[in-house]
Scaffold this motif. Sequence first.
Motif, PDB file in Angstrom:
ATOM      1  N   LEU A   4       0.846  -1.196   0.000  1.00 25.19           N
ATOM      2  CA  LEU A   4       0.000   0.000   0.000  1.00 25.19           C
ATOM      3  C   LEU A   4       0.882   1.247   0.000  1.00 25.19           C
ATOM      4  N   VAL A   5       0.512   2.222  -0.828  1.00 22.97           N
ATOM      5  CA  VAL A   5       1.252   3.475  -0.901  1.00 22.97           C
ATOM      6  C   VAL A   5       0.267   4.633  -0.809  1.00 22.97           C
ATOM      7  N   ALA A  23      -2.910   3.528  -2.963  1.00 24.39           N
ATOM      8  CA  ALA A  23      -2.768   2.654  -4.120  1.00 24.39           C
ATOM      9  C   ALA A  23      -2.235   1.304  -3.675  1.00 24.39           C
ATOM     10  N   ALA A  24      -2.849   0.250  -4.184  1.00 26.72           N
ATOM     11  CA  ALA A  24      -2.472  -1.101  -3.785  1.00 26.72           C
ATOM     12  C   ALA A  24      -1.846  -1.858  -4.943  1.00 26.72           C
ATOM     13  N   SER A  25      -0.941  -2.763  -4.605  1.00 31.95           N
ATOM     14  CA  SER A  25      -0.360  -3.681  -5.577  1.00 31.95           C
ATOM     15  C   SER A  25      -0.113  -5.008  -4.888  1.00 31.95           C
ATOM     16  N   CYS A  96      -3.131   4.210   5.356  1.00 36.40           N
ATOM     17  CA  CYS A  96      -4.196   3.303   4.978  1.00 36.40           C
ATOM     18  C   CYS A  96      -3.769   1.882   5.361  1.00 36.40           C
ATOM     19  N   ALA A  97      -4.772   1.063   5.609  1.00 31.47           N
ATOM     20  CA  ALA A  97      -4.535  -0.313   6.029  1.00 31.47           C
ATOM     21  C   ALA A  97      -5.704  -1.173   5.571  1.00 31.47           C
ATOM     22  N   VAL A  98      -5.463  -2.474   5.429  1.00 30.62           N
ATOM     23  CA  VAL A  98      -6.505  -3.376   4.964  1.00 30.62           C
ATOM     24  C   VAL A  98      -6.621  -4.589   5.869  1.00 30.62           C
ATOM     25  N   LYS A  99      -7.850  -5.113   5.950  1.00 27.25           N
ATOM     26  CA  LYS A  99      -8.159  -6.336   6.686  1.00 27.25           C
ATOM     27  C   LYS A  99      -9.227  -7.068   5.892  1.00 27.25           C
ATOM     28  N   TYR A 114      -2.145  -5.355   6.443  1.00 23.08           N
ATOM     29  CA  TYR A 114      -1.142  -4.639   5.647  1.00 23.08           C
ATOM     30  C   TYR A 114      -1.321  -3.134   5.829  1.00 23.08           C
ATOM     31  N   TRP A 115      -0.176  -2.440   5.827  1.00 21.82           N
ATOM     32  CA  TRP A 115      -0.159  -1.006   6.075  1.00 21.82           C
ATOM     33  C   TRP A 115       0.719  -0.306   5.042  1.00 21.82           C
ATOM     34  N   GLY A 116       0.345   0.933   4.734  1.00 17.22           N
ATOM     35  CA  GLY A 116       1.246   1.784   3.983  1.00 17.22           C
ATOM     36  C   GLY A 116       2.202   2.487   4.926  1.00 17.22           C
ATOM     37  N   LEU A 117       3.109   3.280   4.342  1.00 14.08           N
ATOM     38  CA  LEU A 117       4.110   3.990   5.131  1.00 14.08           C
ATOM     39  C   LEU A 117       3.645   5.356   5.609  1.00 14.08           C
TER      40      LEU A 117
END
Length: 125
Positions: A4-5, A23-25, A96-99, A114-117
């Motif tokens: 994640l960015v 933005a995710a990859s 931003c973070a996802v679950k 997962y987390w962005g910086l």
Amino acid sequence: QVQLVESGGGLVQPGGSLRLSCAASGDTLETYAIAWFRQDPGKEREAISCISTFNSNTYYDNSVKGRFTISRDNAKNAAYLQMNSLRPEDTAIYYCAVKPTTCNGYGAPSTFLYWGLGTQVTVSS
């Protein structure tokens, strides 16, 4: 694994607006709930908004309700946070973070995979 960015942070005057992007990859965001957190130095990371997958239910902390809008674009594999009527107390690093799937328990950072910086948002005149 999801990378994640965040982007879109910056310096803005009180009352101004910013739009943050996440933005995710590495994997599709379609099966993940996406949340935005923020953290000021010396303070705990706080959850401010979350959007679930499938029905895209949205949730907001009282501190940002009515001013911030979370959205997602699965086709672009991205999420956004539109921030209006910004206040000096909104100054923080935004993450931003996802679950998986739902926003249940989104207030707990430990539930996110997962987390962005992060991206810095500064609200100052």
